[in-house]
Design a protein around this motif. Structure first.
Motif, short mmCIF file in Angstrom:
data_model
loop_
_atom_site.label_atom_id
_atom_site.label_comp_id
_atom_site.label_asym_id
_atom_site.label_seq_id
_atom_site.Cartn_x
_atom_site.Cartn_y
_atom_site.Cartn_z
N THR A 67 64.09 -29.75 -40.95
CA THR A 67 64.73 -29.66 -39.66
C THR A 67 63.60 -29.98 -38.69
O THR A 67 62.32 -29.94 -38.77
N HIS A 68 64.20 -30.56 -37.54
CA HIS A 68 63.09 -31.08 -36.52
C HIS A 68 63.10 -30.04 -35.49
O HIS A 68 62.21 -30.23 -34.60
N THR A 69 63.82 -29.04 -35.53
CA THR A 69 63.76 -27.89 -34.39
C THR A 69 62.96 -26.89 -34.79
O THR A 69 62.52 -26.01 -34.12
N GLY A 70 62.65 -26.60 -36.08
CA GLY A 70 61.72 -25.42 -36.57
C GLY A 70 62.43 -24.33 -36.99
O GLY A 70 61.92 -23.37 -37.38
N GLY A 71 63.75 -24.32 -36.73
CA GLY A 71 64.85 -23.37 -37.00
C GLY A 71 65.61 -23.98 -38.14
O GLY A 71 65.48 -24.72 -38.99
N VAL A 72 66.76 -23.13 -38.40
CA VAL A 72 67.73 -23.49 -39.43
C VAL A 72 68.59 -24.63 -38.80
O VAL A 72 69.09 -24.65 -37.64
N PRO A 73 68.81 -25.84 -39.58
CA PRO A 73 69.64 -26.79 -39.42
C PRO A 73 70.83 -26.34 -39.02
O PRO A 73 71.56 -25.25 -39.59
N GLU A 74 71.51 -27.21 -38.02
CA GLU A 74 72.76 -26.93 -37.56
C GLU A 74 73.99 -27.12 -38.62
O GLU A 74 74.99 -26.11 -38.62
N ASP A 75 73.74 -27.79 -39.66
CA ASP A 75 74.66 -28.02 -40.56
C ASP A 75 74.68 -27.37 -42.06
O ASP A 75 75.07 -27.71 -43.02
N VAL A 76 73.66 -26.43 -41.81
CA VAL A 76 73.73 -25.41 -43.19
C VAL A 76 74.86 -24.71 -43.36
O VAL A 76 75.49 -24.23 -42.49
N ASP A 77 75.11 -24.60 -44.48
CA ASP A 77 76.37 -23.65 -44.71
C ASP A 77 76.27 -22.44 -46.13
O ASP A 77 75.15 -22.69 -46.71
N LEU A 78 77.16 -21.71 -46.01
CA LEU A 78 77.11 -20.69 -47.04
C LEU A 78 78.48 -20.63 -47.73
O LEU A 78 79.35 -20.44 -46.91
#
Length: 260
Positions: free
Chosen positions: A73-84
């Motif tokens: 990820t380029h934001t340092g957090g959880v990527p937007e398109d992560v899913d469960l």
């Protein structure tokens, strides 16, 4: 056993950096989980755990908690398109009918580890190619009344798990890869209780487009969000009775769609 190696080893190094905050705190999940379990149920769980220490006394099971998404990820957090990955159990099942759940089930005699059980059951339930998955950690086993199972959640990661679908409609009604951001979103969070005689047992739940995630699964997801530092402040005073909460579930296309 083509989908798992003989001893079902874990591969924590296969986890992406954004999952590290959860993996570093897996030992805290059970404590946080118990924090929201009513004292009566917690007492049942502790008694059951002591009983299960006797050989042959426990009913062992495992579930697959699968995170999918890009490794970086380029934001340092959880990527937007992560899913469960979440399923909804068939309404005709004996235990937990119609509930949202992780794929999984009871251990078979041939299962060597909880990882083996979780992967085998997921393959049978939703047809997932478990060779594409990387089991990265296991949580401490948790007791589920009234089914009496002691369940080990198996955390896994895949950048692309491939197709998933309902295999047996007698067991599973819906298979969904739900965006993690939907669970994090405070607007999707409520507390749900089910009346049992005169008692009220309330726990964290997630109100999504085509499912209400509550009970054991809701507790586990809530605890993971907390220990990973992903949770955002939400209204824990918004308490709904189960039937009322289920009436709020929409039936339009959305997170409950079976993935192609």
């Amino acid at each position: 056993m083509s989908w798992v190696s003989e001893h079902s080893p874990l591969a924590p190094d296969a986890a992406p950096p954004w999952l590290k905050s959860l993996l570093d705190n897996t030992d805290q999940v059970k404590r946080v989980y118990r924090r929201r379990v009513p004292p009566e149920l917690l007492g049942m769980a502790m008694t059951a755990s002591a009983t299960a220490a006797t050989p042959g006394a426990g009913r062992d099971a495992a579930v697959l908690v699968l995170f999918s998404g890009p490794p970086q990820t380029h934001t340092g957090g959880v990527p937007e398109d992560v899913d469960l990955l979440v399923t909804v159990r068939a309404a005709t099942l004996r235990h937990h009918a119609g509930q949202a759940a992780f794929p999984g089930g009871a251990a078979d005699p041939g299962d060597l580890t909880p990882v083996h059980t979780a992967l085998r059951e997921a393959n049978e339930e939703i047809g997932i190619d478990t060779r594409r998955l990387h089991p990265v950690a296991t949580l401490e086993r948790l007791f589920i009344p009234p089914s009496g199972f002691h369940v080990v959640p198996v955390l896994a990661y895949s950048p692309d798990p491939g197709p998933v679908a309902v295999v047996d409609e007698a067991e599973t009604a819906i298979v969904a890869r739900v965006p993690l951001r939907a669970f994090i979103n405070p607007e999707n969070r409520i507390m749900v209780y089910r009346k049992e005689n005169t008692r009220r047992f309330a726990g964290p739940a997630f109100l999504l487009n085509e499912m209400l995630v509550w009970g054991f699964t809701g507790h586990v997801i809530s605890a993971m969000l907390d220990v990973a530092g992903w949770a955002q402040p939400w209204d824990t005073e918004d308490v709904r009775e189960l039937d009322e909460a289920m009436a709020l579930v929409g039936r339009e296309a959305g997170y409950g769609e079976t993935q192609p």
